[in-house]
Scaffold this motif. Sequence first.
Motif, PDB file in Angstrom:
ATOM      1  N   THR A  89       0.832  -1.210   0.000  1.00 43.52           N
ATOM      2  CA  THR A  89       0.000   0.000   0.000  1.00 43.52           C
ATOM      3  C   THR A  89       0.861   1.252   0.000  1.00 43.52           C
ATOM      4  N   ILE A  90       1.883   1.269   0.856  1.00 48.97           N
ATOM      5  CA  ILE A  90       2.794   2.410   0.889  1.00 48.97           C
ATOM      6  C   ILE A  90       3.537   2.519  -0.439  1.00 48.97           C
ATOM      7  N   GLY A  91       3.883   1.369  -1.029  1.00 54.21           N
ATOM      8  CA  GLY A  91       4.534   1.374  -2.332  1.00 54.21           C
ATOM      9  C   GLY A  91       3.649   1.995  -3.410  1.00 54.21           C
ATOM     10  N   VAL A  92       2.353   1.688  -3.372  1.00 52.55           N
ATOM     11  CA  VAL A  92       1.417   2.274  -4.335  1.00 52.55           C
ATOM     12  C   VAL A  92       1.360   3.790  -4.169  1.00 52.55           C
ATOM     13  N   ILE A  93       1.315   4.254  -2.920  1.00 54.01           N
ATOM     14  CA  ILE A  93       1.296   5.695  -2.655  1.00 54.01           C
ATOM     15  C   ILE A  93       2.556   6.355  -3.214  1.00 54.01           C
ATOM     16  N   LEU A  94       3.709   5.706  -3.011  1.00 57.47           N
ATOM     17  CA  LEU A  94       4.963   6.255  -3.528  1.00 57.47           C
ATOM     18  C   LEU A  94       4.974   6.288  -5.055  1.00 57.47           C
ATOM     19  N   ILE A  95       4.452   5.253  -5.690  1.00 56.56           N
ATOM     20  CA  ILE A  95       4.403   5.209  -7.159  1.00 56.56           C
ATOM     21  C   ILE A  95       3.544   6.352  -7.690  1.00 56.56           C
ATOM     22  N   ILE A  96       2.397   6.582  -7.045  1.00 59.50           N
ATOM     23  CA  ILE A  96       1.524   7.690  -7.451  1.00 59.50           C
ATOM     24  C   ILE A  96       2.228   9.023  -7.271  1.00 59.50           C
ATOM     25  N   ALA A  97       2.930   9.177  -6.132  1.00 56.61           N
ATOM     26  CA  ALA A  97       3.665  10.426  -5.873  1.00 56.61           C
ATOM     27  C   ALA A  97       4.765  10.636  -6.909  1.00 56.61           C
ATOM     28  N   MET A  98       5.480   9.574  -7.242  1.00 58.18           N
ATOM     29  CA  MET A  98       6.546   9.679  -8.239  1.00 58.18           C
ATOM     30  C   MET A  98       5.984  10.032  -9.614  1.00 58.18           C
ATOM     31  N   PHE A  99       4.847   9.436  -9.952  1.00 55.70           N
ATOM     32  CA  PHE A  99       4.207   9.755 -11.239  1.00 55.70           C
ATOM     33  C   PHE A  99       3.792  11.226 -11.270  1.00 55.70           C
ATOM     34  N   GLY A 100       3.299  11.730 -10.126  1.00 59.59           N
ATOM     35  CA  GLY A 100       2.922  13.141 -10.043  1.00 59.59           C
ATOM     36  C   GLY A 100       4.113  14.064 -10.240  1.00 59.59           C
ATOM     37  N   VAL A 101       5.256  13.699  -9.636  1.00 61.96           N
ATOM     38  CA  VAL A 101       6.469  14.496  -9.805  1.00 61.96           C
ATOM     39  C   VAL A 101       6.907  14.489 -11.265  1.00 61.96           C
ATOM     40  N   MET A 102       6.823  13.339 -11.912  1.00 63.70           N
ATOM     41  CA  MET A 102       7.199  13.239 -13.322  1.00 63.70           C
ATOM     42  C   MET A 102       6.304  14.112 -14.193  1.00 63.70           C
ATOM     43  N   MET A 103       5.017  14.161 -13.883  1.00 59.56           N
ATOM     44  CA  MET A 103       4.092  14.985 -14.666  1.00 59.56           C
ATOM     45  C   MET A 103       4.386  16.469 -14.459  1.00 59.56           C
ATOM     46  N   LEU A 104       4.727  16.857 -13.232  1.00 60.98           N
ATOM     47  CA  LEU A 104       4.998  18.263 -12.941  1.00 60.98           C
ATOM     48  C   LEU A 104       6.298  18.746 -13.569  1.00 60.98           C
ATOM     49  N   THR A 105       7.272  17.841 -13.704  1.00 60.64           N
ATOM     50  CA  THR A 105       8.595  18.247 -14.187  1.00 60.64           C
ATOM     51  C   THR A 105       8.878  17.759 -15.606  1.00 60.64           C
ATOM     52  N   ARG A 106       7.861  17.285 -16.303  1.00 60.67           N
ATOM     53  CA  ARG A 106       8.101  16.794 -17.663  1.00 60.67           C
ATOM     54  C   ARG A 106       8.442  17.957 -18.583  1.00 60.67           C
ATOM     55  N   GLU A 107       9.139  17.646 -19.665  1.00 57.16           N
ATOM     56  CA  GLU A 107       9.527  18.666 -20.626  1.00 57.16           C
ATOM     57  C   GLU A 107       8.306  19.134 -21.400  1.00 57.16           C
ATOM     58  N   ARG A 108       8.162  20.446 -21.504  1.00 61.02           N
ATOM     59  CA  ARG A 108       7.006  21.027 -22.199  1.00 61.02           C
ATOM     60  C   ARG A 108       7.247  21.223 -23.686  1.00 61.02           C
ATOM     61  N   GLY A 109       8.490  20.980 -24.120  1.00 63.37           N
ATOM     62  CA  GLY A 109       8.821  21.230 -25.535  1.00 63.37           C
ATOM     63  C   GLY A 109      10.046  22.112 -25.607  1.00 63.37           C
ATOM     64  N   LYS A 110      10.827  21.931 -26.637  1.00 64.94           N
ATOM     65  CA  LYS A 110      12.085  22.652 -26.779  1.00 64.94           C
ATOM     66  C   LYS A 110      11.930  23.744 -27.830  1.00 64.94           C
ATOM     67  N   LYS A 111      12.384  24.932 -27.489  1.00 61.09           N
ATOM     68  CA  LYS A 111      12.175  26.074 -28.368  1.00 61.09           C
ATOM     69  C   LYS A 111      13.507  26.682 -28.797  1.00 61.09           C
ATOM     70  N   GLY A 112      14.037  26.151 -29.868  1.00 64.47           N
ATOM     71  CA  GLY A 112      15.173  26.802 -30.530  1.00 64.47           C
ATOM     72  C   GLY A 112      16.397  26.991 -29.723  1.00 64.47           C
ATOM     73  N   GLY A 113      16.640  26.149 -28.717  1.00 65.55           N
ATOM     74  CA  GLY A 113      17.847  26.305 -27.930  1.00 65.55           C
ATOM     75  C   GLY A 113      18.936  25.356 -28.341  1.00 65.55           C
ATOM     76  N   ARG A 114      18.742  24.562 -29.382  1.00 70.12           N
ATOM     77  CA  ARG A 114      19.724  23.567 -29.780  1.00 70.12           C
ATOM     78  C   ARG A 114      20.697  24.162 -30.801  1.00 70.12           C
ATOM     79  N   LYS A 115      21.875  23.657 -30.762  1.00 71.55           N
ATOM     80  CA  LYS A 115      22.909  24.189 -31.637  1.00 71.55           C
ATOM     81  C   LYS A 115      22.580  23.953 -33.103  1.00 71.55           C
ATOM     82  N   HIS A 116      21.947  22.788 -33.386  1.00 70.08           N
ATOM     83  CA  HIS A 116      21.678  22.457 -34.784  1.00 70.08           C
ATOM     84  C   HIS A 116      20.209  22.521 -35.113  1.00 70.08           C
ATOM     85  N   GLY A 117      19.444  23.178 -34.249  1.00 73.94           N
ATOM     86  CA  GLY A 117      18.013  23.273 -34.503  1.00 73.94           C
ATOM     87  C   GLY A 117      17.716  24.328 -35.559  1.00 73.94           C
ATOM     88  N   LYS A 118      16.468  24.297 -36.058  1.00 77.82           N
ATOM     89  CA  LYS A 118      16.065  25.257 -37.089  1.00 77.82           C
ATOM     90  C   LYS A 118      15.131  26.295 -36.471  1.00 77.82           C
TER      91      LYS A 118
END
Length: 260
Positions: A231-260
Amino acid sequence: MLWLMLFVIAPVLLIFYQSFFDSSGQLTLANYQTYFTSGTYLRMTLNSVFYAFLITFFTLLVSYPTAYFLTKTRHKQLWLLLIILPTWINLLLKAYAFIGIFSIHGSVNQFLGLMGIGPKQILFTDAGFLFVATYIEIPFMILPIFNALEEIDSSLISASRDLGADGIQTFLRVIFPLSLNGVKSGVQAVFIPSLSLFMLTRLIGGNRVITLGTSIEQHFLVTQNWGMGSTIGVILIIAMFGVMMLTRERGKKGGRKHGK
């Protein structure tokens, strides 16, 4: 897909299934009821989040300047290799090494004795635990930030200076925003594992630092209450998934050296 099914999805489903059984093997929702109504478990949850936040904060505080200056140095790949090198050593060995370093008769207290300060209790304290956890997690924060900084198009920095921005303004309005994806990846790599720490809390914190990871270990290995541990493991998995959703990449905007 076969790898994900066998080693990611199946274990998560097994933990979720096991969380609905009590210690006698009866199907029940009592584990979740106990978790959400027990002050002890709620305090452990707050402790886990609090210590994970502190570890992530201190790691970021050290890692961002380090990664930034690495991009400006010669032989940067060599320096990066030296930073990564400690990750090749087993975590248990590093923990025992710090036990020797921080003990009353360890090298740190010997140095303090030479300075006339005298021996201090460093081992089995919150400060000692945070120091060791931060040290171990630093390479996992530096790597994504370093990669993000390396990908920034140098012409953007030149354009910022041509438009009259000084070094601080260029950093705050160009460099840091373009490196945020690396910071988010680093936060994921540090915060999520820090939520479930249990080995360091026992060996370095001396069980003074009680987290959900410690509780899971106790339920599976000591009390044999696998349902509550799951049960505690399930709570931790949900919390970790929430952290991943909050910190996921929103998209890259022209900051790459070889980007267009």
